[in-house]
Design a protein around this motif. Structure first.
Motif, mmCIF file in Angstrom:
data_model
loop_
_atom_site.group_PDB
_atom_site.id
_atom_site.type_symbol
_atom_site.label_atom_id
_atom_site.label_comp_id
_atom_site.label_asym_id
_atom_site.label_seq_id
_atom_site.Cartn_x
_atom_site.Cartn_y
_atom_site.Cartn_z
ATOM 1 N N VAL A 27 2.910 4.783 8.447
ATOM 2 C CA VAL A 27 3.299 4.325 7.177
ATOM 3 C C VAL A 27 4.113 3.429 6.771
ATOM 4 C CG1 VAL A 27 5.496 5.632 5.963
ATOM 5 C CG2 VAL A 27 4.060 7.100 7.230
ATOM 6 N N MET A 28 4.691 2.656 7.824
ATOM 7 C CA MET A 28 5.197 1.295 7.096
ATOM 8 C C MET A 28 4.049 0.270 6.915
ATOM 9 S SD MET A 28 7.395 -1.206 9.492
ATOM 10 C CE MET A 28 8.920 -0.282 9.638
ATOM 11 N N ALA A 29 3.056 0.484 7.567
ATOM 12 C CA ALA A 29 2.000 -0.345 7.403
ATOM 13 C C ALA A 29 1.405 -0.191 5.918
ATOM 14 C CB ALA A 29 0.501 -0.307 8.505
ATOM 15 N N GLY A 30 1.126 1.171 5.900
ATOM 16 C CA GLY A 30 0.739 1.448 4.485
ATOM 17 C C GLY A 30 1.912 1.039 3.260
ATOM 18 N N MET A 31 2.936 1.348 3.489
ATOM 19 C CA MET A 31 3.912 0.911 2.596
ATOM 20 C C MET A 31 3.913 -0.613 2.129
ATOM 21 S SD MET A 31 6.891 3.404 3.553
ATOM 22 C CE MET A 31 8.064 2.660 2.622
ATOM 23 N N THR A 32 3.882 -1.316 3.257
ATOM 24 C CA THR A 32 3.862 -2.733 2.999
ATOM 25 C C THR A 32 2.620 -3.305 2.121
ATOM 26 O OG1 THR A 32 2.631 -3.120 5.064
ATOM 27 C CG2 THR A 32 4.965 -3.563 5.129
ATOM 28 N N LYS A 33 1.431 -2.828 2.417
ATOM 29 C CA LYS A 33 0.329 -3.162 1.762
ATOM 30 C C LYS A 33 0.263 -2.726 0.259
ATOM 31 C CE LYS A 33 -3.154 -5.609 3.717
ATOM 32 N NZ LYS A 33 -2.710 -6.840 4.334
ATOM 33 N N SER A 34 0.787 -1.445 0.197
ATOM 34 C CA SER A 34 0.692 -0.733 -1.061
ATOM 35 C C SER A 34 2.214 -1.018 -1.738
ATOM 36 C CB SER A 34 0.262 0.441 -1.143
ATOM 37 O OG SER A 34 -1.052 0.906 -0.621
ATOM 38 N N ALA A 35 2.808 -1.692 -1.302
ATOM 39 C CA ALA A 35 4.136 -2.390 -1.892
ATOM 40 C C ALA A 35 5.069 -1.313 -2.220
ATOM 41 C CB ALA A 35 3.822 -3.355 -3.041
ATOM 42 N N GLN A 36 5.236 -0.312 -1.624
ATOM 43 C CA GLN A 36 6.365 0.654 -1.629
ATOM 44 C C GLN A 36 7.805 -0.061 -1.404
ATOM 45 O OE1 GLN A 36 5.336 3.924 -3.318
ATOM 46 N NE2 GLN A 36 3.713 2.251 -3.336
ATOM 47 N N ILE A 37 8.750 0.521 -2.138
ATOM 48 C CA ILE A 37 10.058 0.085 -1.797
ATOM 49 C C ILE A 37 10.240 0.492 -0.254
ATOM 50 C CG2 ILE A 37 12.504 0.870 -2.067
ATOM 51 C CD1 ILE A 37 12.046 1.872 -4.882
ATOM 52 N N PRO A 38 10.908 -0.653 0.400
ATOM 53 C CA PRO A 38 11.439 -1.880 -0.125
ATOM 54 C C PRO A 38 10.593 -3.209 0.170
ATOM 55 C CG PRO A 38 12.019 -1.431 2.043
ATOM 56 C CD PRO A 38 11.237 -0.397 1.753
ATOM 57 N N PHE A 39 9.324 -2.916 0.189
ATOM 58 C CA PHE A 39 8.376 -4.048 0.231
ATOM 59 C C PHE A 39 7.775 -4.459 -1.321
ATOM 60 C CE2 PHE A 39 8.377 -1.824 4.035
ATOM 61 C CZ PHE A 39 8.982 -2.533 4.771
ATOM 62 N N SER A 40 8.355 -4.160 -2.331
ATOM 63 C CA SER A 40 7.693 -4.002 -3.673
ATOM 64 C C SER A 40 7.762 -5.495 -4.412
ATOM 65 C CB SER A 40 8.376 -3.050 -4.657
ATOM 66 O OG SER A 40 8.366 -1.833 -3.835
ATOM 67 N N ALA A 41 8.614 -6.394 -3.806
ATOM 68 C CA ALA A 41 8.500 -7.454 -4.470
ATOM 69 C C ALA A 41 7.713 -8.688 -4.419
ATOM 70 C CB ALA A 41 9.613 -8.555 -3.992
ATOM 71 N N TRP A 42 6.530 -8.334 -3.367
ATOM 72 C CA TRP A 42 5.394 -9.333 -3.443
ATOM 73 C C TRP A 42 4.368 -8.784 -4.378
ATOM 74 C CZ3 TRP A 42 0.335 -7.628 -2.805
ATOM 75 C CH2 TRP A 42 0.078 -6.597 -2.216
ATOM 76 N N LEU A 43 4.198 -7.767 -5.164
ATOM 77 C CA LEU A 43 3.278 -7.382 -5.875
ATOM 78 C C LEU A 43 3.191 -8.031 -7.179
ATOM 79 C CD1 LEU A 43 1.538 -3.914 -5.933
ATOM 80 C CD2 LEU A 43 2.115 -5.108 -7.950
ATOM 81 N N PRO A 44 4.325 -8.245 -7.926
ATOM 82 C CA PRO A 44 4.333 -8.759 -9.095
ATOM 83 C C PRO A 44 4.228 -10.205 -9.006
ATOM 84 C CG PRO A 44 6.096 -7.289 -9.305
ATOM 85 C CD PRO A 44 5.836 -7.162 -7.966
ATOM 86 N N ALA A 45 4.911 -10.815 -7.852
ATOM 87 C CA ALA A 45 4.782 -12.156 -7.392
ATOM 88 C C ALA A 45 3.415 -12.687 -7.105
ATOM 89 C CB ALA A 45 5.507 -12.655 -6.017
ATOM 90 N N ALA A 46 2.415 -11.739 -6.740
ATOM 91 C CA ALA A 46 1.130 -12.192 -6.686
ATOM 92 C C ALA A 46 0.216 -12.361 -7.872
ATOM 93 C CB ALA A 46 0.316 -10.992 -6.003
ATOM 94 N N MET A 47 0.869 -12.270 -9.143
ATOM 95 C CA MET A 47 0.293 -12.611 -10.528
ATOM 96 C C MET A 47 0.263 -13.979 -10.465
ATOM 97 S SD MET A 47 -0.474 -9.732 -11.944
ATOM 98 C CE MET A 47 -0.945 -9.483 -10.567
ATOM 99 N N ALA A 48 0.560 -14.663 -9.447
ATOM 100 C CA ALA A 48 0.187 -16.214 -9.622
ATOM 101 C C ALA A 48 -1.191 -16.555 -9.541
ATOM 102 C CB ALA A 48 1.340 -17.089 -8.452
ATOM 103 N N ALA A 49 -1.922 -15.726 -8.898
ATOM 104 C CA ALA A 49 -3.287 -15.891 -8.818
ATOM 105 C C ALA A 49 -4.148 -15.982 -9.926
ATOM 106 C CB ALA A 49 -3.781 -14.828 -7.781
ATOM 107 N N PRO A 50 -5.180 -16.334 -10.146
ATOM 108 C CA PRO A 50 -6.156 -16.293 -11.296
ATOM 109 C C PRO A 50 -6.348 -15.041 -11.814
ATOM 110 C CG PRO A 50 -7.120 -17.917 -9.957
ATOM 111 C CD PRO A 50 -5.994 -17.151 -9.097
ATOM 112 N N THR A 51 -6.287 -14.605 -13.030
ATOM 113 C CA THR A 51 -6.452 -13.342 -13.568
ATOM 114 C C THR A 51 -7.604 -12.452 -12.955
ATOM 115 O OG1 THR A 51 -5.262 -14.084 -15.502
ATOM 116 C CG2 THR A 51 -6.283 -11.961 -15.801
ATOM 117 N N PRO A 52 -8.710 -13.110 -12.689
ATOM 118 C CA PRO A 52 -9.909 -12.161 -12.298
ATOM 119 C C PRO A 52 -9.629 -11.739 -10.891
ATOM 120 C CG PRO A 52 -10.716 -14.209 -13.185
ATOM 121 C CD PRO A 52 -9.420 -14.348 -13.183
ATOM 122 N N VAL A 53 -8.729 -12.447 -9.943
ATOM 123 C CA VAL A 53 -8.324 -12.003 -8.731
ATOM 124 C C VAL A 53 -7.552 -10.957 -9.030
ATOM 125 C CG1 VAL A 53 -7.014 -12.470 -6.585
ATOM 126 C CG2 VAL A 53 -8.618 -14.288 -7.741
#
Length: 577
Positions: free
Chosen positions: A191-217
């Motif tokens: 469950v912890m592995a699934g939550m980190t990859k799918s950005a559930q609380i408390p690991f949610s901060a990285w998902l909006p930050a990953a918007m630094a990548a190009p838009t097609p990515v």
């Protein structure tokens, strides 16, 4: 004359052909009920066989087909979006590596072989997030990589727990685990592995930050690849989850993630981050219905969501590409007059996201909500479900109001149009998926429909809440001046809600000041200090010192022989006397 085909075209045709083959094979598996399981042994450790395993059933074929289809559209779209980039081929190879890692994860029912695809996704996502080489991208990439490493460690610990089963094929051994003592720990790790990859609380901060990548990515990552890997892993592990206490915790955290992301999107002005928070909210929907014991529904929503979310990101990229690379929605407005095709596709994706009847999102999201309302869930989760559904329509109406309607706010010198056919063609293809995809998937995955017995008020609750959320979202932003004044008056609350409940701060400065500094101290004192002195380096010094004495003895020196002879004489003298 040799015809040179651009890489975006050749890779698009290659992936599109693979997608058609995979989807046809999925239909064959669904009709015949067959699945192929292929494995070959690499080595054996203490009677445990380390094997390379592939599973080819309807689920893996269908997901692989969707990933390849969306990736082919994204690569074709990148031909125009990344045309000004000097390293365009490098970008294409990275995206293909990303797709290959995801494909490896999808067809692996073995924890060891899953780790290869899992780590591949983490590595390539880091490289793509830091693609634009600046400080913001570097920070976002490091946050993404470190957050995902937590899940990698959980997978590694799960591999060590599976060692007691005699193998790592969890599809075979999961039926033996419910009676074992390590089930609770294993479920927690998965469950912890699934939550980190799918950005559930408390690991949610990285998902909006990953918007630094190009838009097609972003269109690829946030629709069908990286963020869905955690959901897919838990779908495969659903047999173990059904008898675990981790389900209750997962339900609560995923419901909170839904609500937090929907609330944060109503205070965000970055176009890509709004859509990223929308993805986070939908991932919470998938995780919550999965924790209630409906993995087939979670998979259905995962596929339907992939179609319209990829379309939404492509439309956002088209808008950003046209309006001088601005991402602030306050700098847009009136785009419906200048970009009618993009606006139509964007509205279509937004309507599908909101669950408008008979579009792709309606068939999956409405069924998820009805099954959740029918399930014996607690009142907190029920309330969070209702609020998150309303907030989805609320931030969607806000996005439409700021970017597509109203007056054009960019200035006089502009050229905003839909002329780039390389970008609009894949958007039109995905629009077909956003319209017809949900109905086609529901016919295929659920040949026998669910029996849902609910009162009229509960049956219409999802549509009612969506309508109310849309009205509130449009009314608040119509009187935007008063809304902003209220936001400034309650500034501390606005900052708390708009910053994802301070999660980015806690995941960066909060971690670096406490955990990373203490980890650095432990590394200096422990790993590089006493453990080296009494461990590897100490043993090395003792062994090299003793081996030098042995080397002297083995040099056939006359002095050594005479000295040893005298020593033996002295010893014998003392023994005799």
């Amino acid at each position: 004359m040799l015809l040179v085909v651009p890489m975006y075209l050749s890779s698009m045709f290659f992936l599109l052909g693979g997608s058609i083959i995979c989807l046809l094979m999925s239909l064959v598996c669904l009709m015949s009920g067959q699945a192929w399981f292929i494995e070959w042994e690499l080595l054996s450790i203490n009677s445990c066989s380390v094997v390379m395993t592939l599973i080819l059933d309807w689920m893996s074929f269908m997901f692989l087909g969707f990933v390849m289809f969306i990736s082919s559209m994204v690569l074709y779209y990148s031909g125009e979006y990344m045309s000004g980039d000097e390293n365009m081929n490098r970008f294409m190879y990275l995206v293909l590596g990303f797709v290959m890692s995801m494909a490896f994860l999808i067809i692996s029912p073995n924890l060891i072989s899953i780790l290869l695809g899992w780590d591949g996704l983490g590595l390539v996502s880091y490289v793509l997030v830091i693609y634009y080489q600046n400080e913001k991208s570097a920070n976002a990439g490091m946050l993404t990589a470190l957050s995902n490493r937590v899940g990698d460690v959980a997978i590694l610990l799960g591999i060590s727990l599976f060692f007691s089963c005699g193998g790592w094929n969890f599809l075979f051994y999961s039926t033996d685990l419910p009676g074992s003592k390590s089930l609770g720990l294993l479920c927690g790790l998965v469950v912890m592995a699934g939550m980190t990859k799918s950005a559930q609380i408390p690991f949610s901060a990285w998902l909006p930050a990953a918007m630094a990548a190009p838009t097609p990515v972003s269109a690829l990552v946030h629709s069908s690849t990286l963020v869905t890997a955690g959901v897919y892993l838990l779908i495969r592990f659903s047999i173990i989850l059904e008898s675990s206490e981790a389900q209750v915790l997962l339900l609560l955290l995923s419901s909170l993630t839904m609500f937090m992301a929907g609330l944060g999107a109503n205070f965000e002005y970055d176009l890509k981050k709004i859509i990223a928070l929308s993805t986070l909210s939908q991932l919470g929907v998938m995780m919550s219905i999965l924790s209630l014991g409906y993995p087939d529904l979670a998979f259905f929503h995962l596929l339907a969501h992939a179609l319209f979310k990829a379309l939404l990101f492509m439309c956002a990229g088209s808008v950003i590409h046209s309006v001088k690379d601005y991402q602030d929605i306050r700098m847009m407005g009136g785009l419906v007059y200048h970009m009618p095709l993009t606006s139509m596709c964007m509205n279509l994706a937004n309507l599908a996201l909101c669950g408008t009847p008979f579009l792709a999102g309606f068939y999956s999201k409405d069924m998820v909500l009805e099954v959740a309302f029918m399930s014996p869930i607690n009142q907190a989760s029920f309330l969070l479900y209702v609020l998150a559904t309303g907030l989805t329509v609320c931030y969607t109406m806000r996005l439409v109001y700021y970017s597509l309607s109203g007056d054009f706010n960019l200035g006089n010198l502009y050229l905003v149009s839909d002329n780039a056919s390389i970008m609009t063609n894949p958007m039109i293809c995905l629009s077909g998926g956003a319209v017809f995809g949900g109905a086609a998937l529901s016919w295929l995955i659920f040949p026998c429909p669910y029996m849902i017995c609910m009162s009229v008020s509960f049956k219409t609750l999802a549509l009612t809440v969506s309508f109310v959320g849309g009205v509130i979202g449009y009314a608040l932003n119509l009187g935007a001046v008063n809304y902003r004044l209220i936001s400034l008056k309650e500034y501390s609350k606005t900052v708390f809600v708009g910053s994802m409940w301070f999660m980015p701060f806690l995941s960066t400065q909060g971690m670096s000041e406490k955990l990373l500094k203490s980890g650095n101290m432990l590394q200096k004192v422990g790993d590089s200090g006493w453990s080296e002195y009494y461990g590897g380096q100490g043993i090395y010094k003792v062994m090299t010192g003793n081996s030098s004495y042995l080397q002297v003895l083995q040099d056939n020196s006359m002095k050594v022989y005479m000295l040893s002879f005298l020593l033996w004489v002295i010893v014998l003298f003392f023994i005799v006397s």
